[in-house]
Design an enzyme around this catalytic site. Structure first.
Site, mmCIF file in Angstrom:
data_model
loop_
_atom_site.group_PDB
_atom_site.id
_atom_site.type_symbol
_atom_site.label_atom_id
_atom_site.label_comp_id
_atom_site.label_asym_id
_atom_site.label_seq_id
_atom_site.Cartn_x
_atom_site.Cartn_y
_atom_site.Cartn_z
ATOM 1 N N SER A 135 19.164 43.778 -0.175
ATOM 2 C CA SER A 135 18.305 44.743 -0.626
ATOM 3 C C SER A 135 16.762 44.594 0.173
ATOM 4 C CB SER A 135 17.893 43.886 -2.155
ATOM 5 O OG SER A 135 16.532 44.350 -2.671
ATOM 6 N N TYR A 151 16.095 36.378 -6.992
ATOM 7 C CA TYR A 151 16.604 37.438 -6.471
ATOM 8 C C TYR A 151 16.253 37.870 -5.128
ATOM 9 C CZ TYR A 151 18.270 42.382 -6.057
ATOM 10 O OH TYR A 151 18.921 43.621 -5.480
HETATM 11 C C1 BGC Z 1 16.960 46.209 -6.943
HETATM 12 C C2 BGC Z 1 16.530 47.585 -7.912
HETATM 13 C C3 BGC Z 1 15.244 47.841 -7.281
HETATM 14 C C4 BGC Z 1 14.787 47.856 -6.109
HETATM 15 C C5 BGC Z 1 13.555 48.376 -5.301
HETATM 16 C C6 BGC Z 1 16.828 46.628 -5.588
HETATM 17 O O1 BGC Z 1 17.301 45.516 -4.850
HETATM 18 O O2 BGC Z 1 18.244 45.906 -7.360
HETATM 19 O O3 BGC Z 1 16.277 47.014 -9.220
HETATM 20 O O4 BGC Z 1 14.869 48.944 -8.040
HETATM 21 O O5 BGC Z 1 15.713 46.760 -5.331
HETATM 22 O O6 BGC Z 1 12.721 47.490 -5.970
#
Ligand code: BGC
Length: 261
Positions: free
Chosen positions: A145, A158
């Site tokens: 991410s 996360y």
């Molecule tokens: C998340 C999303 C978020 C994006 C940007 C991703 O890793 O799963 O929920 O909108 O990052 O912040």
């Protein structure tokens, strides 16, 4: 189309919806056989399989908890049983939930770590074992991410898991490069998937996200899947240990856009 992918076998974790579903579909279009893993969304996984088959591809849906040692093994077994081999493993499954860190329960922390980081380790280890034992120059793609780089308050677990995925990817890429095994990382920004559906129903929240995207739109799952197909293909034969940000520029410090600072 990437000709060299034809007839090869892929496992995609979390393939019943969102980015995983789109990657499974794209790989099937490339004529790969795909093991679509799901955790609880049996219907979604079966729909993906049906759609792939209707379009002339081949896929099978397999339930497995990828945060469990037995889960990854079940997926490898399915790949071998149904399609005879394994060439690509996509660690896509992930979860997120919001909580101020001082109130974050250890249970929530552990759940997120288990799927997002332990699952990537278990899937990668399973694929690596198979590649090494069978002398296959296979490839692993991990789904991270933008938050492996951008701090994300109230999503500390996360962000920590995704930061872990990034350095884990780099480390095993280095460890197995001499065997011709490539390991890469894709880091999506805001993409139109079910993980974001609720948030983007709120126009104000959606606008706030858009303000952080220089390209001015929420990404499409197909735009991530295209990168996965390329990374899997021979066209990316010299690419390993890299992190590709598929984020419309979100990681480019958009608040500096007008030259302020
Ligand atoms: C998340 C999303 C978020 C994006 C940007 C991703 O890793 O799963 O929920 O909108 O990052 O912040």
């Amino acid at each position: 189309m990437y000709k060299d992918l034809e007839g090869k076998v892929a496992v995609v974790t979390g393939g019943s919806k969102g980015i995983g579903e789109e990657i499974a579909r794209r790989l099937a279009k490339e004529k790969m056989s795909v093991v679509i893993n799901y955790h609880s969304d049996e219907e979604g996984a079966k729909e993906s399989v049906d759609m792939i088959k209707e379009n002339g591809g081949d896929a099978v849906a397999i339930q497995a908890d990828i945060g469990d040692e037995e889960g990854a093994k079940a997926l490898l077994d399915a790949a071998i049983e149904h399609f005879g081999s394994l060439h690509l493993w996509v660690n896509n499954a992930g979860m997120e939930n919001k909580s101020p860190t001082h109130q974050l329960s250890y249970d929530d922390w552990t759940k997120v770590m288990n799927v997002n980081l332990n699952g990537v380790f278990l899937g990668s280890r399973t694929a690596l074992n198979y590649f090494v034992e069978n002398d296959i120059k296979g490839s692993i793609i991990n789904m991270s991410s933008v938050h492996d780089k951008i701090p994300w308050p109230t999503f500390a677990h996360y962000a920590a898991s995704k930061g872990g995925v990034k350095i884990f990817t780099e480390t095993i890429a280095l460890e197995y490069a001499h065997k011709g095994i490539r390991v890469n990382n894709i880091s999506p920004g805001a993409i139109n998937t079910s993980i974001n559906a609720e948030k983007f129903e709120d126009e104000e929240a959606k606008q706030k996200t858009l303000n952080m995207i220089p390209m001015d739109y929420i990404g499409k799952p197909e735009e991530v899947a295209a990168v996965a197909a390329w990374l899997a293909s021979k066209e990316a034969s010299y690419v390993t240990g890299t992190t590709l940000y598929v984020d419309g520029g979100m990681t480019l410090y958009p608040s500096f856009e007008k030259g302020d600072g």
